[in-house]
Design a protein around this motif. Structure first.
Motif, mmCIF file in Angstrom:
data_model
loop_
_atom_site.group_PDB
_atom_site.id
_atom_site.type_symbol
_atom_site.label_atom_id
_atom_site.label_comp_id
_atom_site.label_asym_id
_atom_site.label_seq_id
_atom_site.Cartn_x
_atom_site.Cartn_y
_atom_site.Cartn_z
ATOM 1 N N UNK A 88 47.559 -0.677 14.715
ATOM 2 C CA UNK A 88 46.734 -1.852 15.012
ATOM 3 C C UNK A 88 47.006 -2.975 14.028
ATOM 4 N N UNK A 89 47.381 -2.583 12.836
ATOM 5 C CA UNK A 89 47.666 -3.563 11.791
ATOM 6 C C UNK A 89 48.969 -4.310 12.085
ATOM 7 N N UNK A 91 50.827 -4.047 15.036
ATOM 8 C CA UNK A 91 51.080 -4.380 16.424
ATOM 9 C C UNK A 91 52.335 -3.676 16.925
ATOM 10 N N UNK A 97 55.449 -9.419 13.348
ATOM 11 C CA UNK A 97 54.303 -9.603 12.465
ATOM 12 C C UNK A 97 54.753 -10.012 11.058
ATOM 13 N N UNK B 10 50.170 -16.119 22.591
ATOM 14 C CA UNK B 10 50.706 -16.508 21.283
ATOM 15 C C UNK B 10 50.535 -17.987 20.973
ATOM 16 N N UNK B 29 38.618 -8.900 10.515
ATOM 17 C CA UNK B 29 38.413 -7.761 11.395
ATOM 18 C C UNK B 29 37.453 -8.088 12.547
ATOM 19 N N UNK B 36 39.598 -7.938 21.041
ATOM 20 C CA UNK B 36 39.778 -6.655 21.743
ATOM 21 C C UNK B 36 38.711 -6.498 22.817
ATOM 22 N N UNK B 42 46.227 -5.928 22.805
ATOM 23 C CA UNK B 42 47.479 -5.787 22.056
ATOM 24 C C UNK B 42 47.533 -6.599 20.766
ATOM 25 N N UNK B 44 47.458 -7.595 17.149
ATOM 26 C CA UNK B 44 47.533 -6.838 15.900
ATOM 27 C C UNK B 44 46.633 -7.498 14.855
ATOM 28 N N UNK B 45 45.955 -6.670 14.119
ATOM 29 C CA UNK B 45 45.121 -7.138 13.016
ATOM 30 C C UNK B 45 45.930 -8.024 12.054
ATOM 31 N N UNK B 46 47.168 -7.586 11.796
ATOM 32 C CA UNK B 46 48.027 -8.322 10.876
ATOM 33 C C UNK B 46 48.365 -9.725 11.379
ATOM 34 N N UNK B 49 45.521 -11.874 10.605
ATOM 35 C CA UNK B 49 45.487 -12.113 9.172
ATOM 36 C C UNK B 49 46.482 -13.215 8.768
#
Lengths: 137, 109
Positions: A88-89, A91, A97, B10, B29, B36, B42, B44-46, B49
């Motif tokens: 999840x971090x 992707x 990323x 995006x 978060x 979500x 899909x 991503x947390x990153x 960030x």
């Protein structure tokens, strides 16, 4: 011989840093490394992989690189605390990323030199181009 | 969420995140969790960030470090005046784009 951030630099230190690079940066980098070591194993593995990628292809040198690694440590510490799964971090596409992450910081010197050379070459070519008005007629 | 949706998202993600922050301050978060919930599974947390780092560097958000029960302090982001201006421009651009695309779809019928 760690130096505090507020300590004014002696002449000797200024001279020394000409040879060694910024000691303050080195101290911050060591701190970053220590933070990564504290992470749970899976986060540490992922963080080290990301660091390796950034060292090779990212803005590894110059001002701003240290700030980037500190942000990286922030992210992984937070994710570990929240229990965010590694997938999840990162992707689906880890490269995408990491590139998006790295784009926030000053580029390594040779990368920006290469880019600037391309930009100015295209600019020169465009200037030399004859008769570029009236493309529609 | 399909690949096409991810690709389309995006270009608008920055505006989406600023719009979320215009409602109330949030940390990374929370924003990912909200997305979500809305079906953007899909994301991503990153990615969020990295985006927050970027809008912070561009001066669109204010950041406050808030202690948390577990783990390090959280960075809580809130939209500032410059961010609001940027968000307004984003919505104007969005309206333009949505309207043109709708026109294109109707023309194709």
């Amino acid at each position: 011989m760690a130096t505090g951030p507020d300590e004014s630099k002696s002449r000797y230190l200024q001279y020394l840093e000409k040879v060694t690079g910024s000691l303050e940066d080195k101290r911050r980098y060591r701190q970053y490394k220590a933070r990564i070591k504290q992470l749970p194993e899976s986060y540490r593995t992922a963080a080290e992989a990301m660091e390796r990628y950034l060292m090779l292809l990212g803005p590894a040198d110059g001002a701003g690189a240290i700030a980037m690694y500190e942000d990286l440590a922030d992210l992984f510490e937070q994710s570990a605390a929240d229990g965010t799964p590694i997938r999840d971090l990162f992707g689906e596409d880890p490269v995408e990323f990491v590139e998006a992450f790295a784009a926030n910081y000053p580029l390594g010197q040779w990368r920006s030199r290469v880019r600037n050379r391309l930009i100015s070459a295209v600019e020169r070519a465009a200037d030399e181009e004859p008769g570029r008005q009236d493309r529609s007629t | 969420m399909g690949k096409q949706a991810t690709e389309m998202l995006k270009g608008t993600l920055e505006g989406i995140v600023l719009a979320i922050l215009s409602g109330r301050p949030a940390y990374g978060y929370e924003i990912t969790a909200w997305l979500r919930d809305q079906g953007f599974s899909d994301i991503a947390e990153g990615t969020i960030y990295a985006l927050l780092v970027r809008v912070e560097q561009r001066g669109l958000v204010d950041v406050e470090k808030v202690p948390s029960e577990k783990g390090p302090p959280r960075k809580v982001y809130s939209l500032n005046a410059q961010g609001r201006e940027y968000l307004e421009e984003f919505w104007r651009t969005w309206s333009f784009l949505a309207e043109r695309l709708e026109r294109l779809r109707e023309g194709g019928k």
